[in-house]
Design a protein around this motif. Sequence first.
Motif, short mmCIF file in Angstrom:
data_model
loop_
_atom_site.label_atom_id
_atom_site.label_comp_id
_atom_site.label_asym_id
_atom_site.label_seq_id
_atom_site.Cartn_x
_atom_site.Cartn_y
_atom_site.Cartn_z
N THR A 641 0.83 -1.20 0.00
CA THR A 641 0.00 0.00 0.00
C THR A 641 0.87 1.25 0.00
O THR A 641 0.62 2.21 -0.74
CB THR A 641 -0.89 0.00 1.25
OG1 THR A 641 -1.39 -1.30 1.45
CG2 THR A 641 -2.03 0.98 1.09
N TYR A 642 1.88 1.19 0.83
CA TYR A 642 2.78 2.35 0.89
C TYR A 642 3.40 2.62 -0.47
O TYR A 642 3.42 3.75 -0.95
CB TYR A 642 3.91 2.11 1.89
CG TYR A 642 3.47 1.88 3.32
CD1 TYR A 642 2.17 2.15 3.72
CD2 TYR A 642 4.38 1.41 4.26
CE1 TYR A 642 1.79 1.93 5.03
CE2 TYR A 642 4.01 1.20 5.56
CZ TYR A 642 2.71 1.46 5.94
OH TYR A 642 2.35 1.24 7.22
N VAL A 643 3.92 1.55 -1.09
CA VAL A 643 4.60 1.73 -2.38
C VAL A 643 3.61 2.20 -3.43
O VAL A 643 3.94 3.03 -4.29
CB VAL A 643 5.29 0.42 -2.79
CG1 VAL A 643 5.97 0.58 -4.14
CG2 VAL A 643 6.31 0.02 -1.75
N SER A 644 2.37 1.67 -3.37
CA SER A 644 1.35 2.13 -4.32
C SER A 644 1.15 3.62 -4.21
O SER A 644 1.16 4.35 -5.22
CB SER A 644 0.02 1.43 -4.06
OG SER A 644 0.19 0.05 -4.17
N LEU A 647 4.22 5.47 -5.56
CA LEU A 647 4.33 5.49 -7.01
C LEU A 647 3.23 6.30 -7.65
O LEU A 647 3.46 6.97 -8.68
CB LEU A 647 4.31 4.06 -7.54
CG LEU A 647 5.57 3.28 -7.17
CD1 LEU A 647 5.50 1.85 -7.68
CD2 LEU A 647 6.81 3.96 -7.76
N ALA A 648 2.01 6.24 -7.04
CA ALA A 648 0.94 7.08 -7.58
C ALA A 648 1.36 8.53 -7.53
O ALA A 648 1.19 9.27 -8.52
CB ALA A 648 -0.34 6.85 -6.78
N VAL A 651 3.90 9.20 -10.26
CA VAL A 651 3.28 9.33 -11.59
C VAL A 651 2.67 10.70 -11.75
O VAL A 651 2.86 11.38 -12.77
CB VAL A 651 2.24 8.21 -11.79
CG1 VAL A 651 1.42 8.48 -13.05
CG2 VAL A 651 2.92 6.87 -11.88
N VAL A 655 3.87 13.32 -14.53
CA VAL A 655 2.97 13.86 -15.54
C VAL A 655 2.91 15.38 -15.45
O VAL A 655 2.98 16.09 -16.47
CB VAL A 655 1.57 13.24 -15.38
CG1 VAL A 655 0.55 13.96 -16.24
CG2 VAL A 655 1.61 11.76 -15.73
N VAL A 658 6.05 16.77 -16.93
CA VAL A 658 6.04 16.70 -18.39
C VAL A 658 5.13 17.78 -18.96
O VAL A 658 5.49 18.48 -19.92
CB VAL A 658 5.58 15.30 -18.83
CG1 VAL A 658 5.26 15.30 -20.32
CG2 VAL A 658 6.67 14.29 -18.53
N LEU A 659 3.96 17.91 -18.34
CA LEU A 659 3.02 18.92 -18.83
C LEU A 659 3.62 20.31 -18.74
O LEU A 659 3.51 21.13 -19.67
CB LEU A 659 1.71 18.85 -18.04
CG LEU A 659 0.82 17.64 -18.36
CD1 LEU A 659 -0.39 17.65 -17.47
CD2 LEU A 659 0.41 17.67 -19.82
#
Lengths: 664, 209, 136
Positions: A641-644, A647-648, A651, A655, A658-659
């Motif tokens: 859960t922590y890693v999720s 990483l979320a 991301v 993004v 990049v934008l």
Amino acid sequence: MTTTTLAVLVPLLPFLGGAAGLLLGRTASGFVRPLAVLPTLTSLVLAALVAVRQGGGQAIDSATELTPTGSVPIELALHIDGFAALVAVLVGLVASCVQIYSTGYLRDDPRYPSYAALVSLFTSAMFLVVYSGDLIVLLVGWEVMGICSYFLVGHYWETPEARAASLKAFLVTKLGDVPFLIGLFALATDAGSFRITKVLGTVASGGLDHPTLIALLLLAGVAGKSAQFPLHTWLPDAMAGPTPVSALIHAATMVAAGVYFIARLLPVFEASQAAMVLLAVMAAVTMVGSGLAALAQDDIKRVLAYSTIGQLGYMTGALAVGDRGAAVFHLLSHGAFKALLFLAAGVIIHAAGTNSLAAMSRMRNLRDRVPDAYWTMTVALLALAAIPPFSGFFSKEAVLGVAEHVVTGHTEHAPAASGWIVLVAGLVTAVLTAAYAMRLWLLAFRGRGAEAPDHGRQPLTMTVVLWVLAVPSLALGGFVFRLLPDWFDVRDLAPTLTTSVLGTGLALAGGIVTYGAWRHTTALAARVPLGAVAAHPEGDAAQVEAEAIATHEPAYGDIAYAPDPADPGRLLLGPLHRPAAAGFHLDAVYTVLFVRPVQAGASLVRFLDREVVETYVRGAGALPRWLGAAVRRAQTGNVQTYVSALLAGTVVLAVAAVLVATGA
Amino acid sequence: MSLAAATHGFLSPTGVEIAFLLVGLVTFGAAIVTVTTRQLVHAALWLVVTLGGLAVEYLLLTAEFIAWVQVLIYVGSVVVLLLFGLMLTRAPIGRSPDADSGNRWAALTVAVAAAAALVWVVVDAFRATWIDLDGPAAGSTEATGASLFQNWVLPFEALSVLLLAALVGAIVLSRKAKAEAATASGSTPSGSTPAGSTPVTRSEKEGTR
Amino acid sequence: MHLAYPAVLSALLFCTGLYGVLARRNAILVLMSVELMLNAVNLNLVAFDVWLSRTAEETLHSGQALTLFTIAIAAAEIGIGLAIVLAVHRNRGTADIDKLRDSAERHGPDGDHDGTDHDALTAEQSDEAEKAEATA
């Protein structure tokens, strides 16, 4: 030394004595008595010296400004005219007598050092009030007296009566002091100065904008301090303090401060007809009501307390008809004989082991146990009843004479209505005064029944001062009423024939009627046994008195009342006896008017605090706790859960980067 | 070489591209199965397919040495190691219903979002970039060896130290486990021997490379 | 060949590995997914190395060298990782990642009141003891 220096030393010496007494009281007990007595005696001598030098001539004015105090300057100012000089002598005399008397009265009291220091401090404050030429400095002395009174009334704080009485005295006088303070500010704003001379100058030139408002506000403070209706209720209860304190504070000096204050600022009050009439009504109600109440009291000191209220009523009555000479004359003579009455009452309480007149009326030969008190008290009671040639006669006749003078329209100072009110009330009170004086004397010294207990000789310090005070009670009026007009620069104070005959006749009538009633009722005394005496009759007077006060309510069912059928007051008052004993239930009225609303407000505030404010506090605590619990719920320990989440976030950040980089 | 990159459209793929695409699809599909299958041993076998497919992709990119190393190390040893691990942890043979944790939907969201972002950025950045695969192979053993021992000697030697450290670390971990197993009066006595074999296998592999 | 093909394949493989790391319960499957991610990176490295060695006349072959290093490090990682997983399995009896929750917040969800604080403390202490036993 100049007169000004002497006058400065007069309040300063007792103050230093009191401060030293407070500091050294515990460590150097040998110095306590000299520190209490000597500064006060010296002040008496200096005050007498000041009086002689002033001599009733031009008023001595001196002022120094310590520091700038804004738009209305406050100065350390002296203003010594004839009034101030003579009242200071009276204060010094009574305070010295009381200090000497206290050394005997509180011989074994462990709290004597603080007691003596507070009396010294009180004396100093009273001198300050008397000599002060600045209203704010006067106010300082005024409030210091209030707090000293609080401490001294509560001297026997082990007894609930004394605790309640000290609180009541403090709160009721404060009830008057708040409007008093506002009134002082209003007065100073109108006059542009706190200096009494400047205020009087403004008044003389008609520069006062709100005379009625100011007079009424000041009157509230005076009513509180001088125990005038309707703020008089603290004074009878204040008798729970030691007798010397009652003599000094609640008879001769502090309660006289209000009268003295009006006397100083009489032109301010005279500027308002409404205030003068109100003052007259206040004086009349006070006089008559206190006379009736005094006739019903069982506690010897409460009789004297109501008597004090009534005599103060005479003084305010004299002021209400615009004659401060008569008022201060009565203040002086009353100060002497009332202090004597209280001090003698202290001796009697010690000897009898009770403060109840009902119990004393069942003791035989009490007068033989305390011959000094018997003779001096007789003198003082005759003075109180205004029998010629005692001093009370001259001063009271001066008041009645002035009232009669106003009634007959010989003055422009006061409205005729005031004159009528004061004259009628004064004559009625003359009857009542004579009646309760007679009753007191008969019950205390003409008792029948068991032999009075023998507690040995009273201390010399206690009996000598009685004779010292008996001299002015006996002779002051007759000798000085011709001299005083020089000091007071007022009209003649000699008694007029009409009022003298009328007043003396009424007083004699009151005394004779009381005697008749007593003859009628005294036979009943033997049938109804009554009485409770102190548990430690061998103790010093203060201990005996404290025990007597503490046992009065359990023994007789009320602090002020005894179910004694042999009491002539009961016969004379008839159905009025019970309400009169309770002070006409004014305390109950106060309970309804002030105590209950305050208590209701307090419970409302308590409710608001407990239920409303506390809710917000709890809410403020609960919200972070809930947030914390929610955040803690995320701490599952599951690494995935922590890693999720990590990483979320990555991301999203990538993004976003990049934008931003592509300018989208 | 002289052809401009712009002339190579996605709609007219070359033969290599078609082969790469097909093998890539297989690889990607095998990878998907690897991370989704409920049978743990099947996952390891599908991983072999994925790694093999990647080796083919390396060949198509003319990196032949990398391709063989891939086959040797990954397919030959890592997967074997993983299978050993599965066996030693007594992984169930057959379908295990709880192969995925409760986190899978969050994982799917994150993965799809990351894939969308990456593919979008990569395609946007490199859709017109062309790799010229003609000429001498860029990743031949000769070229790779020359580069490695000319330019990358020091990192190469440092890597051997790293491998040694890993070897020692694995032994220490296994020995601790053994000591604890001994004090725990042989609660799991079977675990010690295969755990000891792990570094042995890897040291062989190091020798291979 | 278009560079986009290997790059996109690499991205997809990477995200597949990512999903596996986040979603798989068995620790060994997680290690497999890590291998997938590493391989995706390797593919990227190789593809870009081939592209750069032609277009930029780059002769260091850093991409391929790094790929080799990555493979070696991945091998070492898988060895150590498996040793750890085995140790955990031996001590805890499980290799499921979501059952290893020693770092979890132990208190009740509604917050601890003063009365339960002591219990929570003792529970924590017993946990500590367990952990110490596990690492010994």
